[in-house]
Design a protein around this motif. Structure first.
Motif, short mmCIF file in Angstrom:
data_model
loop_
_atom_site.label_atom_id
_atom_site.label_comp_id
_atom_site.label_asym_id
_atom_site.label_seq_id
_atom_site.Cartn_x
_atom_site.Cartn_y
_atom_site.Cartn_z
N ARG A 45 9.31 -24.09 20.83
CA ARG A 45 9.19 -23.98 22.29
C ARG A 45 9.21 -22.51 22.73
O ARG A 45 9.72 -21.65 22.03
CB ARG A 45 10.33 -24.74 22.97
CG ARG A 45 10.30 -26.23 22.71
CD ARG A 45 11.45 -26.92 23.40
NE ARG A 45 12.74 -26.47 22.87
CZ ARG A 45 13.91 -26.65 23.50
NH1 ARG A 45 13.94 -27.26 24.68
NH2 ARG A 45 15.03 -26.23 22.94
N PRO A 59 10.00 -24.62 28.35
CA PRO A 59 10.78 -25.22 27.27
C PRO A 59 10.66 -26.74 27.15
O PRO A 59 11.27 -27.32 26.25
CB PRO A 59 12.22 -24.83 27.65
CG PRO A 59 12.19 -24.70 29.13
CD PRO A 59 10.83 -24.14 29.46
N TYR A 67 8.17 -28.82 21.34
CA TYR A 67 9.30 -28.93 20.42
C TYR A 67 8.80 -29.45 19.07
O TYR A 67 7.96 -30.34 18.99
CB TYR A 67 10.35 -29.90 20.96
CG TYR A 67 11.48 -30.13 19.98
CD1 TYR A 67 12.51 -29.21 19.84
CD2 TYR A 67 11.48 -31.25 19.15
CE1 TYR A 67 13.52 -29.40 18.92
CE2 TYR A 67 12.50 -31.45 18.22
CZ TYR A 67 13.51 -30.51 18.11
OH TYR A 67 14.50 -30.70 17.19
#
Length: 204
Positions: free
Chosen positions: A101, A106, A110
């Motif tokens: 990320r 964010p 992932y």
């Protein structure tokens, strides 16, 4: 030559001597020979290992092959320790760089920060449970496969590093029904599986 790294996760504990996982590893040694076009490295998690040397084996290999029994619906604790310590030692040293990320966003990406893209892995598991426990209606695993159920997290762990999954192989009913005939049939089936997999255009 194809570079193969075999990890024997068959822990010695209580009534389990890890013998069948050693047997599978020996079948690997029969198959992955220089004559057949392979280089082979091997780790037994019961023996002393150096963390950075293990990281280097992951970086070196084209294919990692994991052999593990399933204990209480997970991998043995020494094998889990191996994974935890080796993968942690491999942070920014060739196994993974980050979780993928970026601080500016964010919520996405992932699991894309691995360093082992372009490599493959194969998983074998050994069970007391019969195969029918996974396939028949109303049996214990509710018709959920080994890979989609108990070992789902293990597969996502490898995806986190960037590796792609090769077809695995699961050995069943190896306590109450570990006959010589069953073992012989499994040897033939497993070696046929290796032949089919390693003749595939996926990794050649």
């Amino acid at each position: 030559m194809e570079k193969i790294f075999v990890i024997n996760g068959g822990q010695h504990f209580a009534h389990s001597g890890g013998k069948f996982n050693q047997t599978i590893s020996n079948w690997d040694k029969d198959f992955f020979t220089e004559t057949n076009g392979f280089e082979l490295k091997y780790t037994d998690i019961n023996q002393t290992y150096d963390l950075l040397e293990e990281v280097e084996k992951f970086v070196w290999a084209d294919v990692i092959i994991y052999h593990t029994p399933v204990w209480w619906f997970g991998i043995p604790y020494k094998f889990k320790q191996y994974i935890d310590t080796v993968f942690t030692a491999g942070h920014r040293k060739g196994i993974y760089y980050s979780d993928g990320r970026k601080i500016e966003n964010p919520d996405v990406n992932y699991g894309t920060g691995g360093s082992l893209y372009g490599k493959h892995y194969m998983l074998t598991t050994t069970w007391n449970a019969p195969e029918t426990a996974f396939t028949l209606p109303n049996e214990f695993f509710n018709q959920t496969s080994v890979d989609d159920g108990v070992m789902f997290g293990f597969h996502r762990m490898n995806a986190f590093t960037g590796m792609e999954k090769l077809p695995g192989f699961h050995f069943h009913d190896l306590e109450k029904n570990a006959t010589a005939e069953r073992i012989t049939n499994y040897e033939k089936a497993y070696k046929a599986h290796l032949t089919a997999t390693f003749n595939s255009v996926i990794i050649k």
